[in-house]
Enzyme design. Structure first.
Site, PDB file in Angstrom:
ATOM      1  N   THR A 196     -49.027  62.362  42.947  1.00 47.74           N
ATOM      2  CA  THR A 196     -49.996  61.266  43.090  1.00 47.74           C
ATOM      3  C   THR A 196     -51.305  61.858  43.626  1.00 47.74           C
ATOM      4  O   THR A 196     -51.290  62.935  44.203  1.00 47.74           O
ATOM      5  CB  THR A 196     -49.416  60.263  44.111  1.00 47.74           C
ATOM      6  OG1 THR A 196     -48.292  59.634  43.528  1.00 47.74           O
ATOM      7  CG2 THR A 196     -50.416  59.206  44.542  1.00 47.74           C
ATOM      8  N   ILE A 225     -42.791  49.515  40.548  1.00 47.77           N
ATOM      9  CA  ILE A 225     -43.990  49.629  41.380  1.00 47.77           C
ATOM     10  C   ILE A 225     -43.656  50.538  42.542  1.00 47.77           C
ATOM     11  O   ILE A 225     -42.630  50.359  43.222  1.00 47.77           O
ATOM     12  CB  ILE A 225     -44.461  48.241  41.862  1.00 47.77           C
ATOM     13  CG1 ILE A 225     -45.002  47.446  40.669  1.00 47.77           C
ATOM     14  CG2 ILE A 225     -45.526  48.376  42.951  1.00 47.77           C
ATOM     15  CD1 ILE A 225     -45.301  45.995  40.957  1.00 47.77           C
ATOM     16  N   GLY A 247     -45.526  61.226  47.569  1.00 50.42           N
ATOM     17  CA  GLY A 247     -44.143  61.679  47.699  1.00 50.42           C
ATOM     18  C   GLY A 247     -43.178  60.665  47.138  1.00 50.42           C
ATOM     19  O   GLY A 247     -43.473  59.965  46.174  1.00 50.42           O
ATOM     20  N   GLU A 248     -42.032  60.575  47.757  1.00 50.08           N
ATOM     21  CA  GLU A 248     -40.978  59.681  47.287  1.00 50.08           C
ATOM     22  C   GLU A 248     -41.352  58.243  47.655  1.00 50.08           C
ATOM     23  O   GLU A 248     -41.216  57.812  48.792  1.00 50.08           O
ATOM     24  CB  GLU A 248     -39.655  60.087  47.936  1.00 50.08           C
ATOM     25  CG  GLU A 248     -38.460  59.401  47.338  1.00 50.08           C
ATOM     26  CD  GLU A 248     -37.165  59.815  48.027  1.00 50.08           C
ATOM     27  OE1 GLU A 248     -36.269  58.951  48.108  1.00 50.08           O
ATOM     28  OE2 GLU A 248     -37.061  60.969  48.475  1.00 50.08           O
TER      29      GLU A 248
END
Length: 326
Positions: A196, A225, A247-248
């Site tokens: 991201t 989402i 991240g996650e």
């Protein structure tokens, strides 16, 4: 006031075997974006303008997972999301499920400034974009040949593929599911690194802002989402600081990670770096993530609990750093 400061990221969780050429490409892009932000800050642009400007630039480059070069859904399409927040008055805007908007972060800003709402998604966001006259392109514009191949790999492995830019040579498709202990919500995932993008800025007036943009996960379910458009999870800015996470996503959402940094500063009285360290250590449970942050005093900080994070930061007093590893 400690002057202006800026930080950018291109995702957390980097494969240790990432080719040097890739690492250099990432550093060049991060440096370019930092310099765009620095020029804007030297021209006294407000923080909210600077974060939008920098994230727009990141979205236009296919290297990271946002805008052009976004990860593909299980249907082979792109569903992008972004958010932006102005700490001055805590105004915010976010979009999800955007498929034809060239710059999702700019649409998020329009939601903040030109709509009565904070968050628009899917067909409603696209309709709003058309009404606002923003630049629209075919979904194909966002899709790269490389990502089509990685989606195929993910489908064959029956997994969500995190780092879809890791070289696939020698990657045992079947063993990714059986042997890899990494899981998301109890389901196996193969390799970790979502990539991201985000930017946080404090300007010379001490105003903080943050923006985050992503294509999500390779082979994600249509309609998923993540944390990036969720205010308080992937993005947060207030009078005290600005934060962007990567991240996650599912773990970042559970930990309301971005807001936690501000909360620790406000309620525990910790400084910026101490707050970042505390949140990364105490609020991620088993999740892997990283974040960048600035404070109203002109400080800049970052933290991550995975192998690496594409990042860069600069401050008014001349400090500048671009890095990937610890």
């Amino acid at each position: 006031m400690g002057g202006w400061a800026i930080a950018v990221h291109g995702g957390a969780g980097v494969d240790p075997n990432l080719p040097l050429e890739r690492q250099e490409q990432a550093k060049v892009l991060l440096t370019r974006c930092l310099n765009i932000g620095i020029s804007a800050l030297r021209s006294s642009l407000p923080a909210i303008d600077v974060v939008e400007l920098v994230v727009r630039e990141l979205e236009s480059d296919p290297l990271f997972n946002s805008g052009r070069g976004s990860a593909l859904t299980e249907k082979g399409t792109v569903e992008m999301e972004a958010s932006i927040m102005d700490g001055h008055g805590r105004r915010c805007g976010a979009v999800s499920g955007v498929t034809t908007v060239k710059s999702p972060v700019s649409l998020a800003r329009l939601v903040m400034e030109k709509s009565p709402h904070s968050y628009l998604a899917f067909s409603g966001a696209e309709e709003f974009a058309r009404r606002q006259g923003v630049e629209m392109v075919d979904n194909e514009y966002f899709i790269t040949e490389e990502n089509v191949g990685m989606l195929q790999l993910a489908k064959e492995a029956n997994t969500i593929l995190f780092d879809y830019r890791i070289p696939t040579v020698g990657f045992d498709k079947c063993s990714a599911v059986v042997e890899n202990p990494l899981q998301m919500n109890g389901l196996p995932i193969s390799v970790y690194a979502p990539e991201t993008v985000g930017c946080v800025v404090v300007d010379g007036e001490g105003r903080c802002a943050a923006a985050t943009s992503t294509g999500g996960l390779m082979n994600k379910m249509s309609g998923r989402i993540g944390d990036s458009p969720l205010i308080g999870a992937g993005t947060y800015a207030c009078e005290v600081c600005g934060v962007s996470c990567t991240g996650e996503g599912e773990a970042i959402i559970r930990g309301t990670l971005a807001r936690e940094v501000a909360a620790v500063m406000e309620y525990k009285g910790l400084g910026l770096q101490d707050s970042v360290d505390y949140v990364v250590k105490e609020r991620l449970d088993q999740g892997k993530a990283g974040l960048i942050a600035v404070s109203r005093n002109g400080e800049v900080a970052y933290g991550f609990n995975c192998i690496g994070m594409f990042r860069g930061c600069a401050t008014q007093d001349g400090f500048m750093e671009v890095g990937i590893w610890e």
